[in-house]
Write a protein that holds these residues in place. Structure first.
Motif, PDB file in Angstrom:
ATOM      1  N   PRO A 223       0.841  -1.205   0.000  1.00  0.00           N
ATOM      2  CA  PRO A 223       0.000   0.000   0.000  1.00  0.00           C
ATOM      3  C   PRO A 223       0.872   1.251   0.000  1.00  0.00           C
ATOM      4  CG  PRO A 223       0.156  -0.922   2.203  1.00  0.00           C
ATOM      5  CD  PRO A 223       0.937  -1.838   1.304  1.00  0.00           C
ATOM      6  N   THR A 224       0.271   2.406  -0.226  1.00  0.00           N
ATOM      7  CA  THR A 224       1.043   3.632   0.006  1.00  0.00           C
ATOM      8  C   THR A 224       1.088   3.811   1.511  1.00  0.00           C
ATOM      9  OG1 THR A 224      -0.981   4.910  -0.108  1.00  0.00           O
ATOM     10  CG2 THR A 224       0.350   4.802  -2.115  1.00  0.00           C
ATOM     11  N   GLY A 225       2.101   4.456   2.003  1.00  0.00           N
ATOM     12  CA  GLY A 225       2.156   4.629   3.451  1.00  0.00           C
ATOM     13  C   GLY A 225       3.390   5.392   3.832  1.00  0.00           C
ATOM     14  N   PRO A 226       3.504   5.741   5.107  1.00  0.00           N
ATOM     15  CA  PRO A 226       4.640   6.531   5.561  1.00  0.00           C
ATOM     16  C   PRO A 226       5.919   5.700   5.611  1.00  0.00           C
ATOM     17  CG  PRO A 226       3.228   5.940   7.410  1.00  0.00           C
ATOM     18  CD  PRO A 226       2.559   5.418   6.175  1.00  0.00           C
ATOM     19  N   GLY A 227       7.038   6.331   5.326  1.00  0.00           N
ATOM     20  CA  GLY A 227       8.321   5.667   5.535  1.00  0.00           C
ATOM     21  C   GLY A 227       8.929   5.019   4.307  1.00  0.00           C
ATOM     22  N   TYR A 228       8.209   5.042   3.191  1.00  0.00           N
ATOM     23  CA  TYR A 228       8.773   4.406   2.009  1.00  0.00           C
ATOM     24  C   TYR A 228       8.146   4.980   0.742  1.00  0.00           C
ATOM     25  CZ  TYR A 228       4.470   1.691   2.348  1.00  0.00           C
ATOM     26  OH  TYR A 228       3.161   1.323   2.443  1.00  0.00           O
ATOM     27  N   TYR A 229       8.786   4.675  -0.365  1.00  0.00           N
ATOM     28  CA  TYR A 229       8.328   5.152  -1.658  1.00  0.00           C
ATOM     29  C   TYR A 229       8.333   3.990  -2.627  1.00  0.00           C
ATOM     30  CZ  TYR A 229       8.655   7.293  -6.266  1.00  0.00           C
ATOM     31  OH  TYR A 229       8.454   7.627  -7.574  1.00  0.00           O
ATOM     32  N   ARG A 230       7.219   3.761  -3.276  1.00  0.00           N
ATOM     33  CA  ARG A 230       7.137   2.661  -4.246  1.00  0.00           C
ATOM     34  C   ARG A 230       7.542   3.193  -5.611  1.00  0.00           C
ATOM     35  NH1 ARG A 230       1.010   1.111  -4.228  1.00  0.00           N
ATOM     36  NH2 ARG A 230       1.030   3.280  -4.838  1.00  0.00           N
ATOM     37  N   ARG A 231       8.594   2.659  -6.157  1.00  0.00           N
ATOM     38  CA  ARG A 231       9.048   3.160  -7.453  1.00  0.00           C
ATOM     39  C   ARG A 231       8.116   2.743  -8.578  1.00  0.00           C
ATOM     40  NH1 ARG A 231      14.950   1.614  -8.517  1.00  0.00           N
ATOM     41  NH2 ARG A 231      14.640   3.085 -10.223  1.00  0.00           N
ATOM     42  N   ARG A 232       7.595   1.542  -8.500  1.00  0.00           N
ATOM     43  CA  ARG A 232       6.684   1.081  -9.545  1.00  0.00           C
ATOM     44  C   ARG A 232       5.541   0.296  -8.903  1.00  0.00           C
ATOM     45  NH1 ARG A 232      11.704   1.117 -12.109  1.00  0.00           N
ATOM     46  NH2 ARG A 232      12.339  -0.707 -10.920  1.00  0.00           N
ATOM     47  N   PRO A 233       4.446   1.005  -8.595  1.00  0.00           N
ATOM     48  CA  PRO A 233       3.338   0.350  -7.886  1.00  0.00           C
ATOM     49  C   PRO A 233       2.842  -0.910  -8.593  1.00  0.00           C
ATOM     50  CG  PRO A 233       2.990   2.718  -7.995  1.00  0.00           C
ATOM     51  CD  PRO A 233       4.212   2.435  -8.813  1.00  0.00           C
ATOM     52  N   GLU A 234       2.889  -0.924  -9.922  1.00  0.00           N
ATOM     53  CA  GLU A 234       2.362  -2.095 -10.645  1.00  0.00           C
ATOM     54  C   GLU A 234       3.262  -3.312 -10.477  1.00  0.00           C
ATOM     55  OE1 GLU A 234       3.688   0.557 -11.921  1.00  0.00           O
ATOM     56  OE2 GLU A 234       5.080   0.006 -13.540  1.00  0.00           O
ATOM     57  N   ARG A 235       4.463  -3.080  -9.936  1.00  0.00           N
ATOM     58  CA  ARG A 235       5.352  -4.205  -9.645  1.00  0.00           C
ATOM     59  C   ARG A 235       5.583  -4.317  -8.137  1.00  0.00           C
ATOM     60  NH1 ARG A 235      10.140  -5.019 -13.690  1.00  0.00           N
ATOM     61  NH2 ARG A 235       9.049  -5.126 -15.662  1.00  0.00           N
ATOM     62  N   SER A 236       4.593  -3.936  -7.375  1.00  0.00           N
ATOM     63  CA  SER A 236       4.738  -3.928  -5.910  1.00  0.00           C
ATOM     64  C   SER A 236       3.836  -4.957  -5.253  1.00  0.00           C
ATOM     65  CB  SER A 236       4.409  -2.536  -5.363  1.00  0.00           C
ATOM     66  OG  SER A 236       5.332  -1.595  -5.852  1.00  0.00           O
ATOM     67  N   TRP A 237       3.685  -6.101  -5.888  1.00  0.00           N
ATOM     68  CA  TRP A 237       2.817  -7.139  -5.342  1.00  0.00           C
ATOM     69  C   TRP A 237       3.630  -8.243  -4.690  1.00  0.00           C
ATOM     70  CZ3 TRP A 237      -2.599  -6.914  -5.887  1.00  0.00           C
ATOM     71  CH2 TRP A 237      -3.067  -5.847  -6.671  1.00  0.00           C
ATOM     72  N   GLY A 238       3.083  -8.793  -3.629  1.00  0.00           N
ATOM     73  CA  GLY A 238       3.783  -9.888  -2.966  1.00  0.00           C
ATOM     74  C   GLY A 238       2.797 -10.742  -2.200  1.00  0.00           C
ATOM     75  N   THR A 239       3.312 -11.742  -1.512  1.00  0.00           N
ATOM     76  CA  THR A 239       2.433 -12.489  -0.616  1.00  0.00           C
ATOM     77  C   THR A 239       2.121 -11.566   0.560  1.00  0.00           C
ATOM     78  OG1 THR A 239       4.244 -13.322   0.740  1.00  0.00           O
ATOM     79  CG2 THR A 239       3.583 -14.684  -1.138  1.00  0.00           C
ATOM     80  N   ALA A 240       1.066 -11.880   1.274  1.00  0.00           N
ATOM     81  CA  ALA A 240       0.712 -11.090   2.451  1.00  0.00           C
ATOM     82  C   ALA A 240       1.884 -11.050   3.419  1.00  0.00           C
ATOM     83  CB  ALA A 240      -0.496 -11.718   3.124  1.00  0.00           C
ATOM     84  N   GLU A 241       2.577 -12.176   3.540  1.00  0.00           N
ATOM     85  CA  GLU A 241       3.696 -12.263   4.483  1.00  0.00           C
ATOM     86  C   GLU A 241       4.840 -11.348   4.059  1.00  0.00           C
ATOM     87  OE1 GLU A 241       1.985 -14.753   3.190  1.00  0.00           O
ATOM     88  OE2 GLU A 241       1.229 -15.972   4.852  1.00  0.00           O
ATOM     89  N   THR A 242       5.099 -11.283   2.752  1.00  0.00           N
ATOM     90  CA  THR A 242       6.146 -10.401   2.239  1.00  0.00           C
ATOM     91  C   THR A 242       5.813  -8.939   2.574  1.00  0.00           C
ATOM     92  OG1 THR A 242       6.768 -11.873   0.429  1.00  0.00           O
ATOM     93  CG2 THR A 242       7.227  -9.533   0.107  1.00  0.00           C
ATOM     94  N   ILE A 243       4.591  -8.547   2.255  1.00  0.00           N
ATOM     95  CA  ILE A 243       4.179  -7.155   2.479  1.00  0.00           C
ATOM     96  C   ILE A 243       4.224  -6.826   3.977  1.00  0.00           C
ATOM     97  CG2 ILE A 243       2.296  -5.478   2.165  1.00  0.00           C
ATOM     98  CD1 ILE A 243       3.565  -6.452  -0.484  1.00  0.00           C
ATOM     99  N   ASP A 244       3.694  -7.736   4.777  1.00  0.00           N
ATOM    100  CA  ASP A 244       3.697  -7.516   6.229  1.00  0.00           C
ATOM    101  C   ASP A 244       5.115  -7.364   6.769  1.00  0.00           C
ATOM    102  OD1 ASP A 244       1.089  -7.405   6.812  1.00  0.00           O
ATOM    103  OD2 ASP A 244       0.943  -9.388   7.746  1.00  0.00           O
ATOM    104  N   ALA A 245       5.998  -8.246   6.324  1.00  0.00           N
ATOM    105  CA  ALA A 245       7.367  -8.217   6.830  1.00  0.00           C
ATOM    106  C   ALA A 245       8.051  -6.903   6.454  1.00  0.00           C
ATOM    107  CB  ALA A 245       8.156  -9.405   6.294  1.00  0.00           C
ATOM    108  N   LEU A 246       7.840  -6.463   5.232  1.00  0.00           N
ATOM    109  CA  LEU A 246       8.452  -5.203   4.793  1.00  0.00           C
ATOM    110  C   LEU A 246       7.908  -4.026   5.609  1.00  0.00           C
ATOM    111  CD1 LEU A 246       8.526  -5.283   0.872  1.00  0.00           C
ATOM    112  CD2 LEU A 246      10.481  -4.993   2.402  1.00  0.00           C
ATOM    113  N   LEU A 247       6.583  -3.999   5.743  1.00  0.00           N
ATOM    114  CA  LEU A 247       5.977  -2.886   6.474  1.00  0.00           C
ATOM    115  C   LEU A 247       6.403  -2.897   7.941  1.00  0.00           C
ATOM    116  CD1 LEU A 247       2.388  -2.880   4.899  1.00  0.00           C
ATOM    117  CD2 LEU A 247       4.273  -1.324   4.405  1.00  0.00           C
TER     118      LEU A 247
END
Ligand code: ZN
Length: 403
Positions: A223-247
């Motif tokens: 998702p968009t959110g504080p603390g980071y910048y997504r360079r290419r949102p269309e390539r910003s998909w992952g498993t729930a666990e991946t996203i959770d771990a990064l966030l």
């Protein structure tokens, strides 16, 4: 903005307190829930402020009513705010509980929703009742990420009681009662259904196959959110666990290094995984390319991957990030590997060693100095990883077709 409306209330029984909090003397017929409601506060906040382990209060007991009722200290930074959202009011919602969920102040909600008024009763202010009902929409700008809740129907079996059910689902007894107003603990019957709202664990996402030949099912977009910048949102998909771990790791960085710049997030996977141009892996939602943290950059941070040979790396902040992903043991680690060029590893390793990091930790984290081809350490050499870190997350435990 920071003035709490609950403080404007001069309730009977309220005596002057110190600057930080006010004191309330318990009256006949009071209970914590009633008192919390009166002050637009939460039971938890009052319990915490008074070191209460149970919900019982005595007549004439003095209670401290925290000035910040319920919500964690709001992070109001201007930047870093999440997008404005609409919250649909549910039965049992109070202004305080909504504020707590989204990490905002009551004043913020009031400001964004001028239609909200205190309900009047016989010409007087009717304490803590706001003109909102289930189904109403409130606009607000959260300061914390809120995962969607999933509704779960729990069927009561022999030997169950509400306390145990609440504990087993990681919710409070108070919440359980709120979601099931008609169920009395003394009248529970086997086979009855209870509604439980749980924070979604996004357990529907699945990594299939290998990172080099696989796909992603029901992926989650960063998702968009504080603390980071997504360079290419269309390539910003992952498993729930991946996203959770990064966030989670970014949140850890934000709490330890409040002045850290936004982290540049490069490619993860495509929405459904599969071949991603310019990458060999990144196919099943378990890979993420992220930048390093650098010194002397504006809060916004780099919008691209900066070379570590050209810009001074903020090893301290990057170290916090890597350690958050690595957990305290291999079993707890959320990653299989993190790829960083050997020469950068060397600089990083020397920095950490000089700083006095534990030898065991260094051994566990770095492949360096055992050679580029050593199969040791979470951080491994891969050519081309001197301007970004490639993180390979573990296969989620319940994704059976992930290798
Ligand atoms: Zn990569």
């Amino acid at each position: 903005m920071f003035k709490w409306l609950c403080m404007a209330l001069i309730a009977t029984g309220l005596v002057a307190g110190d600057a930080q909090a006010e004191t309330y003397v318990v009256k006949r017929g009071d209970n914590l829930t009633k008192i919390a409601k009166r002050f637009d506060c939460t039971v938890d906040a009052i319990r915490q402020a008074n070191g209460l382990t149970r919900d019982l209060v005595r007549l004439k007991q003095k209670l401290t009513i925290p000035r910040i009722c319920g919500a964690a200290p709001p992070v109001i930074t201007g930047e870093g705010h999440l997008p404005v959202i609409h919250h649909t009011v549910e039965g049992g919602d109070t202004l305080a509980s909504i504020c707590e969920t989204y990490g905002v102040t009551i004043a913020h909600v009031k400001e964004m929703n001028p239609q909200l008024k205190r309900r009047r009763k016989r010409g007087r202010r009717y304490k803590s009742k706001w003109s909102m009902k289930a189904g109403d929409h409130l606009q607000l700008q959260p300061t914390r990420r809120v995962k969607p809740k999933t509704k779960l129907l729990y069927r009561i079996s022999a030997g169950d009681n509400l306390t145990r059910i609440a504990r087993a689902h990681g919710v409070t007894l108070e919440q359980l009662k709120k979601w099931n107003p008609k169920k009395k603990s003394t009248r529970l019957r086997i086979g009855d259904q209870l509604t439980i709202l749980q924070e979604s664990t996004y357990s529907h996402s699945e990594a299939e196959g290998k990172p080099q030949a696989g796909k992603l099912v029901n992926g989650v977009q960063m998702p968009t959110g504080p603390g980071y910048y997504r360079r290419r949102p269309e390539r910003s998909w992952g498993t729930a666990e991946t996203i959770d771990a990064l966030l989670d790791a970014i949140d850890v960085v934000r709490s330890y290094h409040p002045n850290a710049h936004d982290l540049a997030i490069g490619d993860l996977s495509a929405e459904h995984g599969g071949k991603l141009a310019k990458h060999v892996s990144h196919q099943n939602g378990r890979d993420a390319d992220v930048g390093f943290y650098f010194k002397n950059l504006s809060r916004q941070g780099p919008r691209a991957f900066y070379r570590t040979s050209r810009h001074p790396v903020d090893f301290e902040t990057t170290w916090t990030f890597l350690k958050a992903l690595a957990g305290s043991s291999d079993a707890e680690s959320r990653v299989d590997y993190m790829f960083i060029s050997y020469d950068v590893q060397k600089r990083f390793y020397n920095w950490a060693k000089k700083r006095g990091e534990d030898a065991y930790l260094l051994e566990r984290m770095f492949q360096y100095p055992r050679g580029k081809r050593a199969m040791r350490g979470l951080i491994r050499h891969e050519p081309g990883h001197s301007n970004h870190i490639h993180i390979r997350f573990k296969c989620p435990r319940d994704d059976q077709h992930c290798v």
